[in-house]
Design an enzyme around this catalytic site. Structure first.
Site, PDB file in Angstrom:
ATOM      1  N   LYS A 282       0.848  -1.186   0.000  1.00 33.29           N
ATOM      2  CA  LYS A 282       0.000   0.000   0.000  1.00 33.29           C
ATOM      3  C   LYS A 282       0.889   1.243   0.000  1.00 33.29           C
ATOM      4  CE  LYS A 282      -4.388   1.194   2.046  1.00 33.29           C
ATOM      5  NZ  LYS A 282      -5.523   0.754   2.855  1.00 33.29           N
ATOM      6  N   GLU A 367     -20.600  -4.475   8.724  1.00 32.01           N
ATOM      7  CA  GLU A 367     -21.542  -3.655   9.476  1.00 32.01           C
ATOM      8  C   GLU A 367     -22.714  -4.472  10.001  1.00 32.01           C
ATOM      9  OE1 GLU A 367     -20.199  -2.829   6.572  1.00 32.01           O
ATOM     10  OE2 GLU A 367     -19.093  -0.981   6.971  1.00 32.01           O
ATOM     11  N   ARG A 395     -26.216  -0.696   5.350  1.00 36.18           N
ATOM     12  CA  ARG A 395     -25.988  -2.131   5.180  1.00 36.18           C
ATOM     13  C   ARG A 395     -26.687  -2.963   6.250  1.00 36.18           C
ATOM     14  NH1 ARG A 395     -20.915  -3.877   2.344  1.00 36.18           N
ATOM     15  NH2 ARG A 395     -21.516  -3.102   0.300  1.00 36.18           N
TER      16      ARG A 395
HETATM   17  C1  TPP Z   1     -19.410  -1.104   3.510  1.00 32.79           C
HETATM   18  C2  TPP Z   1     -18.177  -0.278   3.693  1.00 32.79           C
HETATM   19  N1  TPP Z   1     -17.668  -0.109   4.922  1.00 32.79           N
HETATM   20  C3  TPP Z   1     -16.573   0.648   5.113  1.00 32.79           C
HETATM   21  C4  TPP Z   1     -15.961   1.250   4.056  1.00 32.79           C
HETATM   22  C5  TPP Z   1     -14.773   2.165   4.289  1.00 32.79           C
HETATM   23  N2  TPP Z   1     -13.571   1.643   3.649  1.00 32.79           N
HETATM   24  C6  TPP Z   1     -13.120   2.120   2.466  1.00 32.79           C
HETATM   25  S1  TPP Z   1     -11.756   1.364   1.946  1.00 32.79           S
HETATM   26  C7  TPP Z   1     -11.691   0.398   3.297  1.00 32.79           C
HETATM   27  C8  TPP Z   1     -10.585  -0.579   3.460  1.00 32.79           C
HETATM   28  C9  TPP Z   1     -10.507  -1.492   2.307  1.00 32.79           C
HETATM   29  O1  TPP Z   1      -9.412  -2.327   2.463  1.00 32.79           O
HETATM   30  P1  TPP Z   1      -8.913  -3.178   1.233  1.00 32.79           P
HETATM   31  O2  TPP Z   1     -10.070  -3.737   0.520  1.00 32.79           O
HETATM   32  O3  TPP Z   1      -7.900  -4.129   1.728  1.00 32.79           O
HETATM   33  O4  TPP Z   1      -8.270  -2.113   0.267  1.00 32.79           O
HETATM   34  P2  TPP Z   1      -6.942  -1.241   0.471  1.00 32.79           P
HETATM   35  O5  TPP Z   1      -7.402   0.096   0.900  1.00 32.79           O
HETATM   36  O6  TPP Z   1      -6.078  -1.914   1.486  1.00 32.79           O
HETATM   37  O7  TPP Z   1      -6.305  -1.224  -0.866  1.00 32.79           O
HETATM   38  C10 TPP Z   1     -12.754   0.680   4.157  1.00 32.79           C
HETATM   39  C11 TPP Z   1     -12.972   0.031   5.463  1.00 32.79           C
HETATM   40  C12 TPP Z   1     -16.535   1.062   2.787  1.00 32.79           C
HETATM   41  N3  TPP Z   1     -16.036   1.648   1.693  1.00 32.79           N
HETATM   42  N4  TPP Z   1     -17.627   0.295   2.633  1.00 32.79           N
END
Ligand code: TPP
Length: 661
Positions: A282, A367, A395
C-alpha cells in the site's frame, strides 16, 4: 521527452509496450496520482498500491469489452488515468470533476459503480452469468482487497460463484491492510499463505531444480517457464478458495507487471472461477505513504516533498469529540464496549481502542455483523456503542430492525458522517439515516447542534433504554460559537434557542447553527424569527413544534437529510394530525436525488442549506404564508404529509439541477 502517459492512445496501446515501458508508464502514473492528490485530497495509498495491477490488467484485457470491477473503487485512479481521464484528472473529487470512485456515467470503462466495499464479486458474477446466458464472450475480473474480503457479501458471492462455475477472475489485492491493519481469522489465513516457510522453501527448491534443466530449444524453455509458474500455484494451494470451487493462483508479486499479465492469461486459459492472489504494498512508490499507509489511506492536501498533511485549524471535529468522550465515559463504566466496522480512525474509536483494548472490537468491514454482535453483547448487560458512518449503517438495516429494535435491545449507534460528506460523493453521503431510523419502532434518534450537545447526548443515550442513535456531521464543532450554557437533554424535548413572532425556524443537528445565523439576517431585515433546536427526530417534541408554529402560523423546517421520510416529514405529519388551523410550512432538506461530489460547503449551498437561503425562504414565507394566499393552492396547508422538499422555494430547484449530471 514526452511522457508515455501523454503520448499513447490508452488503454489500447498498452499491448504494444515492452515490460520496461509498462514499468515506466506505471512510474509516470504514480507521479501523476501523487501530484494531483496532493492538491485535491483522495485515496492515495490504495491507488498507489494498485497502479501496477491496473497497468497489467489493461495490458491483457480489452476494456470496455472485458469488464474490470474495482471493489470499493478507491484504488482505481490508475484505471481512470489509463481510460480517458488523464486530461480531466486534475479535477478529481471536485464539484463537476472526475469522481473519486468508478462511475458508469463517467466512462464505459467503469463497468460498475462502487464506493461501499465487498460488492465486486457479486456484480462480476452477475455480469459473467449474463454473458453466458446471452452467448457473449468477454472476460470479467473483480479486483478486491484483503480488507474488503472481510465483508460478508464477498463470501456470499464466492460461495455462489464456486457453485455457478462460469468463467470469472477474482484478483485478491492483498496488502495486509484494510484502512488500518486488516483483522480477523481470514487476515491470518492470508498471512500464512504469504509466508508459510515450509511451502515457500519447497517452492524455491523446485524452482531451483527447474533452473538447472539445460535449455533444449525454445519450446521446452517456454514449457519450463510455464511449469515453474504453475508449480507456484500448486505448491501453495489456497485451500480455502479451492474448497469454495475456485482455482487458486498465487501468491505473486502484484508489482511485477509481466508476472501479473501472464497469470491473468493463465487464468483465462484455465477457465471457471479463478482467484489470483497478488501481494502489493500500500502506498507503493511514495515513501511517506509506504511508511504510514494508514495515515495516507485517505488524505486531504499534503506537501509532496515532506509528506506533511495540511493541518486544519479551529475546533475539534465531532468525530474527535465523540472519540474522546466515549473513551472517558468507558473509564467510568466498565459495561461500555465499543464496536467499529474497520474504521477505528475514521470514527475516532482509535482512542477507545488504545485506552480500553479489551472492550474495543474492530470486526472488519462487517456492518451487519457489527450490529448483531452489539445486540448480543447488550443482551448480556453490556452497553455497546456501535460507531458506524451513516452511509455504511444502511448495510445493517435489517439487523437494526430485527436484532436490536424488535427485541428492544439497548444499543447506542454513533452515526458519524450524517449529512453531506463532500468529496467522496453520493456513495458516501449520509442522506438517509434520519428517514431510515425514524421509521423503526422504539428507536430514539438525536442530533446535536454543537459538540457540547454531542457530549451530553452520548451520556444521555447510554442512560436510556432500547435502541438509540446519535447522528452528527463530518465537520468541525462550533468552538466559541457553541451554545453555552445549554439545557440538559430530556427525552423527546427540543429547545427554543431564539424567540421571534414572525416566523419559526425548526432545525435539527447541523442545521441549528445556520438557522440561528439566518435569524440574524432576518432581524437585520426586520423579521423576527424564532429558532427551535429540535434535538430529537424521534420522539418529536410535538408540543413545542405546535407552540412555535402557533405564534405566526409559519414554519421553516431545516435538516441535513433527505426530504423524503425524514425529520421534516415527521414535523409535517405532526402538524397534520395535531393542528386545527393551517400552518404554512417550507421544508429545506437534501433533495430526493443523489447529490454529487464536491466540497461540503459547495454542496450545502447547492442544496439551499445556508443561512442566506434559509433567511430567503423565511422571508418568502412571510410574504406568501398565512395571512396572504399561498403561492400554490394548498401547498402549505396542514394535512400534507408529503411536503415536497423545496417545491416552492425560490431558486432551489434550479440549484438542485446542478447536482445532477
Ligand atoms: C461497507 C463499507 N464499509 C466501510 C468502508 C470504508 N472503507 C473504504 S476502503 C476500506 C478498506 C478497504 O481495504 P482493502 O479492501 O484491503 O483495500 P486497500 O485500501 O487496502 O487497498 C474501508 C474500510 C466502505 N467503503 N464500505
Amino acid at each position: 521527452m514526452a511522457r508515455l502517459l501523454d503520448s499513447l492512445n490508452l488503454p489500447g496501446d498498452l499491448r504494444k509496450l515492452s515490460a520496461q515501458d509498462l514499468q515506466m508508464l506505471a512510474a509516470e502514473i504514480r507521479e501523476e496520482i501523487i501530484h494531483t492528490v496532493s492538491k485535491t485530497g483522495g485515496h492515495l495509498a490504495p491507488s498507489l498500491g494498485a497502479v501496477d495491477l491496473a497497468v497489467a490488467l489493461h495490458a491483457v484485457l480489452d476494456s470496455p469489452r472485458d469488464k474490470i470491477i474495482w471493489d470499493v473503487g478507491h484504488q482505481a485512479y490508475a484505471h481512470k488515468l489509463l481510460t480517458g481521464r488523464r486530461e480531466s484528472f486534475a479535477t478529481l473529487r471536485q464539484f463537476g470533476g472526475v469522481a473519486g470512485f468508478p462511475r458508469r456515467d463517467e466512462s464505459p470503462h467503469d463497468a460498475f459503480n462502487t464506493g461501499h466495499s465487498s460488492t465486486s464479486i457479486s456484480a462480476a458474477l452477475g455480469m459473467a452469468k449474463a454473458r453466458d446466458l446471452k452467448g457473449d464472450d468477454f472476460t470479467v475480473v473483480a479486483v478486491i482487497g484483503d480488507g474488503s474480503l472481510t465483508g460478508g457479501m464477498a463470501f456470499e458471492a464466492l460461495n455462489h460463484a464456486g457453485h455457478v462455475k462460469g468463467d470469472l477472475i477474482v484478483v485478491l489485492n492483498d496488502n495486509e491492510m484494510s484502512i488500518s491493519p486488516n483483522v480477523g481469522a481470514l487476515a491470518s489465513y492470508l498471512a500464512r499463505l504469504r509466508t508459510e516457510p515450509r511451502l515457500l522453501k519447497l517452492r524455491q527448491d523446485l524452482e531451483r531444480i527447474l533452473e538447472g534443466i539445460p535449455r533444449i530449444g525454445k519450446d521446452l524453455a517456454e514449457s519450463v517457464r510455464r511449469l515453474k509458474g504453475s508449480l507456484k500455484y500448486l505448491v501453495v494451494p489456497g485451500m480455502l478458495f479451492e474448497s469454495l470451487g475456485f482455482t487458486y493462483l498465487g501468491p505473486l508479486d502484484g508489482h511485477d507487471i509481466p508476472s501479473v499479465m501472464r497469470t491473468v492469461e493463465d487464468a483465462r486459459a484455465k477457465g471457471g472461477p479463478v482467484l489470483i492472489h497478488v501481494i502489493t504494498k500500500k502506498g507503493r512508490g511514495y515513501r511517506p505513504a509506504e511508511a504510514d499507509p494508514r495515515k495516507f489511506h485517505g488524505v486531504g492536501k499534503f506537501d509532496v516533498e515532506s509528506g506533511e498533511l495540511a493541518r486544519s485549524s479551529g475546533p475539534p471535529t465531532y468525530t474527535q469529540v465523540f472519540g474522546e468522550t466515549i473513551a472517558d465515559l468507558a473509564a467510568r463504566d466498565p459495561r461500555i464496549v465499543a464496536i467499529t466496522a474497520a474504521m477505528p480512525d475514521g470514527t475516532g474509536l482509535d482512542t477507545f481502542g488504545r485506552r480500553h483494548p479489551d472492550r474495543f472490537f474492530d470486526v472488519g468491514i462487517a456492518e451487519q455483523h457489527a450490529v448483531t454482535f452489539a445486540a448480543g453483547l447488550a443482551s448480556q448487560g453490556l452497553m455497546p456503542v456501535a460507531a458506524i458512518y451513516s452511509t455504511f449503517l444502511q448495510r445493517a438495516y435489517d439487523q437494526i430492525v430485527h436484532d436490536v429494535a424488535l427485541q428492544g435491545i439497548h444499543v447506542v449507534f454513533a452515526v458519524d458522517r450524517a449529512g453531506l460528506v463532500g468529496e467522496d460523493g453520493p456513495t458516501h453521503h449520509g442522506a438517509f439515516d434520519l428517514a431510515y431510523l425514524r421509521s423503526v419502532p422504539g428507536m430514539t434518534v438525536m442530533a446535536p447542534a454543537d459538540e457540547g450537545e454531542l457530549v451530553a447526548m452520548l451520556s444521555y443515550a447510554l442512560a436510556l433504554d432500547g435502541p438509540v442513535a446519535v447522528r452528527y456531521p463530518r465537520s468541525q464543532g462550533l468552538g466559541e460559537a457553541a451554545f453555552r450554557p445549554s439545557k440538559p437533554i430530556d427525552l423527546g424535548k427540543g429547545v427554543v434557542v431564539r424567540e421571534g413572532d414572525d416566523v419559526a425556524i425548526v432545525a435539527i443537528g447541523s442545521m441549528v447553527h445556520p438557522s440561528l445565523q439566518a435569524a440574524e439576517i432576518l432581524q437585520r431585515r426586520g423579521v423576527a424569527a424564532a429558532v427551535v433546536n429540535a434535538r430529537f427526530a424521534k420522539p418529536l417534541d410535538e408540543d413545542l413544534l405546535l407552540e412555535a408554529a402557533g405564534r405566526s402560523g409559519r414554519v421553516v423546517v431545516v435538516e441535513e437529510g433527505t426530504a423524503v421520510g425524514g425529520f421534516g416529514s415527521g414535523v409535517a405529519a405532526a402538524f397534520a394530525r395535531r393542528t386545527g388551523a393551517p400552518v404554512a410550512m417550507r421544508h429545506l432538506a437534501l433533495p430526493d436525488s443523489f447529490v454529487e461530489h464536491g466540497a461540503r460547503e459547495v454542496l450545502l449551498a447547492a442544496c439551499g442549506l445556508t443561512p442566506h437561503h434559509i433567511a430567503e425562504v423565511a422571508i418568502d414565507l412571510c410574504q406568501t404564508g398565512r395571512g396572504a394566499p399561498p403561492r400554490r393552492a394548498g401547498s402549505c396547508r396542514a394535512g400534507q404529509e408529503n411536503v415536497a422538499a423545496g417545491a416552492e422555494v425560490t431558486g432551489w430547484q434550479a440549484q438542485t439541477m446542478l447536482l445532477r449530471k
